[in-house]
Design an enzyme around this catalytic site. Structure first.
Site, short mmCIF file in Angstrom:
data_model
loop_
_atom_site.label_atom_id
_atom_site.label_comp_id
_atom_site.label_asym_id
_atom_site.label_seq_id
_atom_site.Cartn_x
_atom_site.Cartn_y
_atom_site.Cartn_z
NE ARG A 13 -2.23 -1.60 3.43
CZ ARG A 13 -2.74 -1.64 4.65
NH1 ARG A 13 -3.98 -1.24 4.87
NH2 ARG A 13 -2.01 -2.07 5.67
CG ASN A 31 -4.16 -4.70 2.91
OD1 ASN A 31 -3.63 -4.57 1.82
ND2 ASN A 31 -3.47 -4.74 4.05
#
Length: 747
Positions: A13, A31
């Protein structure tokens, strides 16, 4: 965009967030149960660049198995953010493996001006514990054993700063908010002094230390301290099996064993396995580290505690599994104290729980490539793509020795960490817990159980009992050597047919004979036995495995060779006579075609070893004896239909013994004769079948002299040779072969 694979807990990320900023994109990354989801809007070239980067240059610890993109209406976002994790559907994300402490964290660990100076739990997005602390998915702090350690303000600021190396690093902590390291005695009483410094002092003085690591407890002693290592060996009841040695760095490793470029790359990799090195003459190691062995297993520090210990001690240490004899490694604190109190003088421990035990991985380098001996910490639970797709989830239950299990979900196989020998209740509990935990992480309930044919394996009994308790579960029995060769085919992305040579200790054959020296025509869907070593009695059953001299007696009896005057007879006196009577009676004597037991027989005949203290010891020492001799001609062996008449080797060994030929020369001639015989059988089988690929598997192929001899001669004969490089050739690879066979059979 949806990104699948190992993409949580590896800085994915933050990577996407930074890249989106550089490309001027808006949207978010987060996620979910399937991996990483990205919504990005902006100029088309920038979106194309993001897609390409996801596939071509993801973070170092990521393993991207798929990227799917879908066009959608523009939402008009003006910034790019990291969204909160979500998990609403079936979980398909992958959990990363544990990773050695990175160079940046080691530098901070040693920097007296850094706020994490000498912090035993220093970590970042690029390193540290993963699989061993994960309790669930998505991979967030709340789903790890770090959940009980709330971040302080300083750590939280780093965690939420996209420009920081610890941005969304789930185990992040500091001395003010992280776990606490303690040095205690066997009663739990805290010992005085800074824990690591006091522990290093104990090691320097010849003490034995239990150290809590990533996947369990280790036992440590100063590797150059003769009394300390001998004491550790005596307390652990480990008579001869070599200990691994933790070296401070590559230069120190090079003083212990021969480190080439490939070995250096493996030692310093993020996986930090134990690498078997040829031992240097005069290496500064106690005799008891690896008695009678010309190799030494070396690894480099992979946790902050390792670095601190070795910085303070400034010398290599033995680092061996924290257990007694063949028990699984201890990983729970109370259990470790109970089991190791009689071995360790003190415990260097901490209060971060270990969810899943994981032994160190072990490998050799062969022809510049990794050749796994044990695949565990640093690799598990990374998936392997094996070229076969399961329509329904499959669980491979594994073998009895060196057990692993394996889950096949779609196109991805997930071999487990090393469980060990399923020969006691504690290991069986670890096996059952491991199956339940991995199934939960992968959100998989198997529809098919693949198991060995041996009815007495605990893994087979588990499969049968579970199928009885859960109607609808299908069972697929897979012959032991078929599974070995299927694992070799599958990890090389092949389905067969091929010629397969399987050489190991013992595996249950469909004819009731204990196989172990076989030549097959093999594919994932089946096999046909084309040739095998001639069968010989196994006097005393399992006792013959621990006492190789019994196999010498069996082979002399089977070949009609007069044992008179042989030293092995004199060494074993009245017991030899008893075994001869047993062989003559033919009553209750199982029969085997095992290559492993043939090595045992020859090792005993030449005086290398009559009794073993660990599996394969006689064969290991016979290979070492042969290493003193270069290339040589081998003893001649006849091919008689499907029989490989290796009794010819035994007769030749005895003839050379009576001619006073040195043991190393006999050992070298035996190796050459055996690999010539196996090659001849495989070449003949290839000619008869029209196949031109040969797969090599089974634990006997841990013998590198045999492996390289067979591989070279097969290649010279114009055949393509497949060997292992991702799972072990020993029984640790069986479970992968089982799921490959099951998936191919039921599809």
């Amino acid at each position: 965009m949806r990104v699948s694979g190992i993409v949580q807990g590896v800085g994915f990320r933050p990577f996407v967030h930074g890249l989106a900023g550089q490309l001027g994109l808006a949207g978010f990354v987060g996620n979910d149960e399937s991996g990483v989801v990205i919504e990005a809007e902006g100029a088309a070239p920038a979106l194309d660049a993001l897609l390409a980067a996801l596939q071509d240059r993801p973070p170092a610890l990521a393993l991207v198995t798929g990227v799917a993109a879908t066009d959608m209406p523009v939402r008009g976002d003006t910034a790019f953010a990291i969204a909160a994790s979500s998990a609403r559907g079936r979980r398909a994300t992958l959990v990363p493996a544990d990773t050695a402490t990175c160079a940046e964290c080691v530098a901070e660990l040693r920097d007296a001006a850094d706020r994490r100076y000498r912090h035993p739990f220093i970590t970042c997005t690029n390193c540290g514990p993963r699989f061993t602390i994960v309790t669930g998915v998505p991979y967030d702090r709340a789903a790890t054993t770090m959940a009980g350690f709330p971040m302080c303000a300083a750590c939280a600021a780093e965690y939420h700063d996209p420009a920081d190396r610890r941005f969304h690093a789930q185990p992040v902590c500091c001395p003010g908010c992280g776990p606490t390291l303690r040095l205690v005695d066997a009663t739990g009483r805290e010992l005085s002094g800074e824990p690591v410094t006091a522990a290093a002092r104990l090691l320097a003085g010849g003490g034995v230390l239990a150290v809590k690591g990533l996947g369990g407890y280790h036992l440590a002693a100063s590797a150059g301290h003769e009394r300390a290592v001998a004491e550790l060996r005596a307390r652990k009841h480990r008579e001869d099996k070599p200990f691994a040695v933790l070296a401070p760095d590559l230069d120190a490793a090079g003083t212990l064993g021969e480190v080439g470029p490939a070995e250096a790359a493996q030692l310093s990799s993020r996986r930090a396995p134990i690498v078997l090195l040829r031992r240097r003459p005069g290496a500064p190691l106690a005799t008891a580290v690896a008695p009678g062995n010309d190799h030494v297993g070396v690894l480099l520090p992979y946790t902050p505690v390792h670095h601190l210990l070795l910085d303070d001690l400034a010398a290599p240490i033995v680092l061996t599994s924290g257990n007694v004899s063949d028990e699984p490694i201890a990983h729970l604190d109370d259990d470790a104290v109970t089991r190791l109190a009689g071995i360790a003088d003190a415990f260097l421990t901490h209060d971060r729980p270990i969810r899943t035990r994981a032994d160190d991985s072990v490998l050799r380098v062969v022809a510049g490539r990794a050749y796994p001996i044990r695949r565990s910490r640093g690799y598990t639970p990374e998936p392997l793509r094996i070229g076969v797709v399961a329509g329904e989830p499959v669980l491979g239950c594994g073998a009895e020795l060196k057990n692993t299990f394996c889950v096949l979900r779609g196109a991805e196989a997930f071999p487990s960490h090393h469980v060990g020998d399923l020969e006691n209740a504690e290991t069986l509990r670890a096996y059952l817990d491991g199956i339940e935990h991995l199934g939960r992480l992968l959100d998989v309930t198997p529809a098919v159980l693949a198991h060995d044919l041996h009815p007495e394996y605990l893994s087979t009994k588990y499969a049968l009992a579970r199928a009885e308790a859960e109607p609808g579960l299908r069972l697929v029995g897979v012959q032991h050597h078929h599974a070995h060769l299927a694992a070799c085919l599958a990890e090389n992305g092949e389905a067969g047919p091929a010629i397969g040579i399987a050489c190991d200790g013992l595996g249950y054959g469909p004819d009731g004979v204990l196989w172990g020296g076989e030549v097959f025509a093999v594919s994932l869907t089946g096999f046909r036995r084309l040739a095998h070593l001639e069968p010989v009695p196994l006097p005393g059953g399992a006792t013959a495995i621990r006492q190789p001299w019994r196999m010498a007696a069996a082979w002399l009896h089977a070949t009609g060779t007069d044992p008179a005057g042989l030293a092995v007879v004199a060494r074993n006196g009245p017991l030899w006579t008893q075994v001869e009577r047993l062989l003559g009676s033919g009553v209750d004597v199982p029969v085997t075609t095992s290559a492993g037991r043939l090595f045992d027989a020859v090792a005993a005949l030449v005086g290398v070893r009559d009794r073993v203290n660990y599996e394969g010891q006689a064969a290991v020492e016979l290979e070492q004896a042969a290493s003193a001799v270069g290339e040589c001609d081998g003893y001649a062996v006849r091919l008689d239909g499907e029989l490989i008449r290796v009794g010819d080797l035994v007769r030749a060994v005895v003839a050379d013994l009576r001619a006073d030929t040195p043991a190393p020369v006999i050992a070298a001639r035996f190796h050459a004769g055996l690999h010539d015989a196996l090659v001849a059988a495989a070449v003949s089988a290839a000619a008869d079948t029209g196949l031109d690929v040969v797969a090599l598997s089974g634990g006997v192929f841990q013998n590198i002299r045999l492996l390289q001899g067979v591989s070279r001669r097969l290649t010279e004969a114009g055949l393509r040779v497949l060997v292992h490089s991702r799972v072990p050739c020993n029984d640790g690879g069986i479970s992968l072969g089982q799921v490959a066979v099951a998936a191919a059979t039921i599809s």
